[in-house]
Design a protein around this motif. Structure first.
Motif, PDB file in Angstrom:
ATOM      1  N   GLU A  92      19.043 -19.061 -67.420  1.00 49.05           N
ATOM      2  CA  GLU A  92      19.331 -20.404 -67.941  1.00 49.05           C
ATOM      3  C   GLU A  92      19.491 -20.378 -69.457  1.00 49.05           C
ATOM      4  O   GLU A  92      20.390 -21.011 -70.000  1.00 49.05           O
ATOM      5  CB  GLU A  92      18.220 -21.377 -67.545  1.00 49.05           C
ATOM      6  N   LEU A  93      18.623 -19.654 -70.128  1.00 50.76           N
ATOM      7  CA  LEU A  93      18.735 -19.529 -71.580  1.00 50.76           C
ATOM      8  C   LEU A  93      20.057 -18.864 -71.947  1.00 50.76           C
ATOM      9  O   LEU A  93      20.764 -19.324 -72.847  1.00 50.76           O
ATOM     10  CB  LEU A  93      17.562 -18.718 -72.149  1.00 50.76           C
ATOM     11  N   GLY A  94      20.404 -17.800 -71.262  1.00 49.77           N
ATOM     12  CA  GLY A  94      21.664 -17.108 -71.524  1.00 49.77           C
ATOM     13  C   GLY A  94      22.867 -18.013 -71.356  1.00 49.77           C
ATOM     14  O   GLY A  94      23.822 -17.953 -72.144  1.00 49.77           O
ATOM     15  N   LEU A  95      22.845 -18.875 -70.350  1.00 47.47           N
ATOM     16  CA  LEU A  95      23.931 -19.836 -70.142  1.00 47.47           C
ATOM     17  C   LEU A  95      23.986 -20.856 -71.275  1.00 47.47           C
ATOM     18  O   LEU A  95      25.054 -21.161 -71.796  1.00 47.47           O
ATOM     19  CB  LEU A  95      23.762 -20.550 -68.797  1.00 47.47           C
ATOM     20  N   ARG A  96      22.817 -21.349 -71.674  1.00 47.45           N
ATOM     21  CA  ARG A  96      22.760 -22.372 -72.735  1.00 47.45           C
ATOM     22  C   ARG A  96      23.255 -21.854 -74.077  1.00 47.45           C
ATOM     23  O   ARG A  96      23.865 -22.596 -74.831  1.00 47.45           O
ATOM     24  CB  ARG A  96      21.334 -22.884 -72.908  1.00 47.45           C
TER      25      ARG A  96
END
Length: 119
Positions: free
Chosen positions: A81-85
């Motif tokens: 999720e962090l990588g996507l954000r």
């Protein structure tokens, strides 16, 4: 062999070896009296971890966290999720989106039929 001898063979201090153990970077092997015993397999595992750290410019803590990402689904999900954000990971296209795009491409590529010429 005991921790002092193992550390000497690996070229590090016993304290660093204990730190790696606390991070979960050593196979869980204990001898009698709760003393850690090191065999060739344990030494090879530590040496492999050190080689990965050097090759990928990572700390022991970073390597330990990478192992958590690989083994704990909740951690993997949060990191993804962090990588996507932050844009480091591209969102995968869903199958339905792919099929929709394919259909639109097919429709765009089809010659238009002039209904007036058929009449």
């Amino acid at each position: 062999m005991r921790i002092t001898e193992a550390a000497k063979r690996l070229g590090m201090s016993p304290r660093m070896l204990r730190y790696r153990e606390a991070l979960g970077l050593l196979p869980p092997v204990r001898g009698h009296g709760a003393h850690r015993r090191f065999g060739e397999e344990e030494l090879a595992a530590v040496a492999h971890a050190i080689e990965l750290e050097r090759r990928f410019d990572a700390s022991p803590a970073e390597l330990a966290f990478a192992l958590r990402v690989l083994t704990e689904p909740g951690v993997a999900h949060a990191v993804r999720e962090l990588g996507l954000r932050i844009g480091r990971i591209q969102a995968p296209r869903r199958a339905l989106d792919f099929e929709k795009e394919k259909a639109l491409r097919l429709l765009r590529g089809r010659p238009t039929i002039d209904r007036r010429s058929k009449e």
